[in-house]
Enzyme design. Sequence first.
Site, PDB file in Angstrom:
ATOM      1  N   ARG A  21       0.856  -1.244  -0.068  1.00 26.43           N
ATOM      2  CA  ARG A  21       0.151  -0.004  -0.060  1.00 26.43           C
ATOM      3  C   ARG A  21       0.907   1.169   0.082  1.00 26.43           C
ATOM      4  NH1 ARG A  21      -5.435  -1.474   3.093  1.00 26.43           N
ATOM      5  NH2 ARG A  21      -5.339  -3.475   2.568  1.00 26.43           N
ATOM      6  N   SER A 136     -21.986 -14.585  12.302  1.00 30.79           N
ATOM      7  CA  SER A 136     -21.557 -13.442  11.727  1.00 30.79           C
ATOM      8  C   SER A 136     -21.529 -13.671   9.967  1.00 30.79           C
ATOM      9  CB  SER A 136     -19.935 -13.612  11.986  1.00 30.79           C
ATOM     10  OG  SER A 136     -19.221 -12.404  11.532  1.00 30.79           O
ATOM     11  N   SER A 188     -19.398  -2.275   2.063  1.00 26.95           N
ATOM     12  CA  SER A 188     -18.448  -1.124   1.565  1.00 26.95           C
ATOM     13  C   SER A 188     -17.862  -1.428   0.114  1.00 26.95           C
ATOM     14  CB  SER A 188     -17.633  -0.583   2.365  1.00 26.95           C
ATOM     15  OG  SER A 188     -16.427  -1.410   2.567  1.00 26.95           O
ATOM     16  N   HIS A 216     -21.903   2.486   6.286  1.00 29.19           N
ATOM     17  CA  HIS A 216     -21.971   3.086   5.008  1.00 29.19           C
ATOM     18  C   HIS A 216     -23.509   3.420   4.597  1.00 29.19           C
ATOM     19  CE1 HIS A 216     -17.841   2.244   3.724  1.00 29.19           C
ATOM     20  NE2 HIS A 216     -18.008   1.355   4.811  1.00 29.19           N
ATOM     21  N   THR A 244     -20.939   5.393  12.031  1.00 30.53           N
ATOM     22  CA  THR A 244     -19.730   6.113  12.133  1.00 30.53           C
ATOM     23  C   THR A 244     -20.119   7.675  11.870  1.00 30.53           C
ATOM     24  OG1 THR A 244     -17.391   6.564  11.232  1.00 30.53           O
ATOM     25  CG2 THR A 244     -19.116   5.908   9.602  1.00 30.53           C
ATOM     26  N   LYS A 247     -17.576   9.178   8.178  1.00 29.21           N
ATOM     27  CA  LYS A 247     -17.943   8.776   6.658  1.00 29.21           C
ATOM     28  C   LYS A 247     -18.731   9.921   5.937  1.00 29.21           C
ATOM     29  CE  LYS A 247     -15.738   4.470   6.798  1.00 29.21           C
ATOM     30  NZ  LYS A 247     -15.812   3.052   7.134  1.00 29.21           N
ATOM     31  N   THR A 276      -9.915   5.140  27.535  1.00 26.40           N
ATOM     32  CA  THR A 276      -9.433   5.909  26.330  1.00 26.40           C
ATOM     33  C   THR A 276      -9.929   7.394  26.551  1.00 26.40           C
ATOM     34  OG1 THR A 276      -8.815   5.856  23.951  1.00 26.40           O
ATOM     35  CG2 THR A 276     -11.054   5.095  24.692  1.00 26.40           C
ATOM     36  N   THR A 277      -9.110   8.232  25.983  1.00 26.47           N
ATOM     37  CA  THR A 277      -9.544   9.586  26.406  1.00 26.47           C
ATOM     38  C   THR A 277     -10.828   9.766  25.075  1.00 26.47           C
ATOM     39  OG1 THR A 277      -7.378  10.286  26.675  1.00 26.47           O
ATOM     40  CG2 THR A 277      -8.675  12.133  25.899  1.00 26.47           C
ATOM     41  N   THR A 362      -8.099  -6.441   1.176  1.00 23.50           N
ATOM     42  CA  THR A 362      -9.402  -5.680   1.321  1.00 23.50           C
ATOM     43  C   THR A 362     -10.585  -6.443   0.357  1.00 23.50           C
ATOM     44  OG1 THR A 362      -8.274  -3.795   1.826  1.00 23.50           O
ATOM     45  CG2 THR A 362     -10.506  -3.373   1.210  1.00 23.50           C
TER      46      THR A 362
HETATM   47  C1  LIG Z   1     -14.945   2.173   7.825  1.00 31.75           C
HETATM   48  C2  LIG Z   1     -15.657   1.060   8.524  1.00 31.75           C
HETATM   49  C3  LIG Z   1     -15.968   0.972   9.821  1.00 31.75           C
HETATM   50  C4  LIG Z   1     -14.880   1.740  10.692  1.00 31.75           C
HETATM   51  O1  LIG Z   1     -15.594   2.839  10.896  1.00 31.75           O
HETATM   52  P1  LIG Z   1     -14.347   4.170  11.313  1.00 31.75           P
HETATM   53  O2  LIG Z   1     -15.139   5.226  11.753  1.00 31.75           O
HETATM   54  O3  LIG Z   1     -13.589   4.564   9.772  1.00 31.75           O
HETATM   55  O4  LIG Z   1     -13.379   3.593  12.411  1.00 31.75           O
HETATM   56  C5  LIG Z   1     -16.562  -0.002  10.362  1.00 31.75           C
HETATM   57  N1  LIG Z   1     -17.654  -0.915   9.625  1.00 31.75           N
HETATM   58  C6  LIG Z   1     -17.329  -0.773   8.194  1.00 31.75           C
HETATM   59  C7  LIG Z   1     -18.207  -1.559   7.277  1.00 31.75           C
HETATM   60  C8  LIG Z   1     -16.510   0.274   7.548  1.00 31.75           C
HETATM   61  O5  LIG Z   1     -16.573   0.238   6.389  1.00 31.75           O
END
Ligand SMILES: *Cc1c(COP(=O)(O)O)cnc(C)c1O
Length: 406
Positions: A21, A136, A188, A216, A244, A247, A276-277, A362
């Site tokens: 990469r 899963s 994704s 997503h 998230t 994104k 964690t902070t 990936t």
């Molecule tokens: C990107 C991604 C995550 C992680 O989210 P981040 O906020 O980037 O850490 C979790 N699940 C899927 C399916 C993703 O594509």
Amino acid sequence: MDFDAFFQDSLARLKSEGNYRVFADIERRKGAFPCATRHHEDGESEVTVWCSNDYLGMGQHPVVLEAMHEALERCGAGAGGTRNISGTNHYHVLLERELADLHGKEAALLFTSGYVSNWATLGTLASRIPGCIVLSDALNHASMIEGIRHSRAQKHVFAHNDPADLDRRLSQLDPDAPKLVAFESVYSMDGDIAPIAEICDVAERHGAMTYLDEVHGVGLYGPRGGGIAEREGLMDRITVIEGTLGKAYGVMGGYIAGSAAMCDFVRSFSSGFIFTTALPPAVAAGACAAVRYLKTSQMERERQRRNVRLVRARLAGIGIPTLDNPSHIVPVMVGDPVKCKRISDWLMATHGIYVQPINYPTVPKGTERLRITPSPVHSDGDIDRLIAALSEIWSECALHRNYNVA
Ligand SMILES: *Cc1c(COP(=O)(O)O)cnc(C)c1O
């Protein structure tokens, strides 16, 4: 042991497979996205980004930036602690309320990223619920797989998006054992969408809880951006909705939403939440503004959909093979890691078009691709240039064209 020799050998193998990469060093420019400045050995150049997960351009939206500036001025830089020890800022509380409301749930819980939210929540639920068995989906994201692995719970992988296979596997398990079904809404890399209602039917029949990664989907689907489950009226059937803020919402952070007891349980027992902070207040404020804004504004989603349709139609028109799917992700299939990287390098060098090659691990070997994500801020001119450049390189590399698709 010669450690550096070991590291170098491993990297050399990766390079020879075409899977090494290389990061593009870019400087995103506020107000000009998808344009960015790229820094490279010979200096700087201008690029158009076609592979960002800032799906709606919210990373530069004035509403988001204003909220971040204001919080930065009011609170300063960092949160100053873990959530338990002085780090809970009022902006975190407001954001959690906003997220609970987004998904029609009693509560929500923030994490530093989507990865951490999946890892920590699945790790905690599957290890702390006595005898929990996890089902899963075969194509689940690495963060879910790692969380399940960390829990050491018994795990069964069901065929991707296959409720019948899930049903079969659940039927073979002890009916009294607690079970958790973990899956995603929009996948994704292929951009396909799970049959959420059917999976819920099966899970409910077997008394299993459901865990849905909407990473997503949030911001992009549903009348208020609540994701695919909102669009399909299924949010109340999902036990845990995970998303998230990095994104479509354009900032950073991850979260879960669900019952007050479930969120409180994870808050109280999850190492990845506790030790964690907390996110910087300005980050929470920006994310909160993005979530709130996209609950009512349809403009960004509509324009994105229009551009996705346009890019797909134009690619089909010149016979460039894309993976057909019902989402906003346009995978242009190359099927060879070296070619995939070479095309990407050429697009960048000769046309200032940035599409990162997606290779193994990936995606499976032989399905290497360019993953294009049209956004509302790409112009028709950007689209013209992308299509012309892809047509040129497809001819130059004598790559397969598929005129049946059009
Ligand atoms: C990107 C991604 C995550 C992680 O989210 P981040 O906020 O980037 O850490 C979790 N699940 C899927 C399916 C993703 O594509």
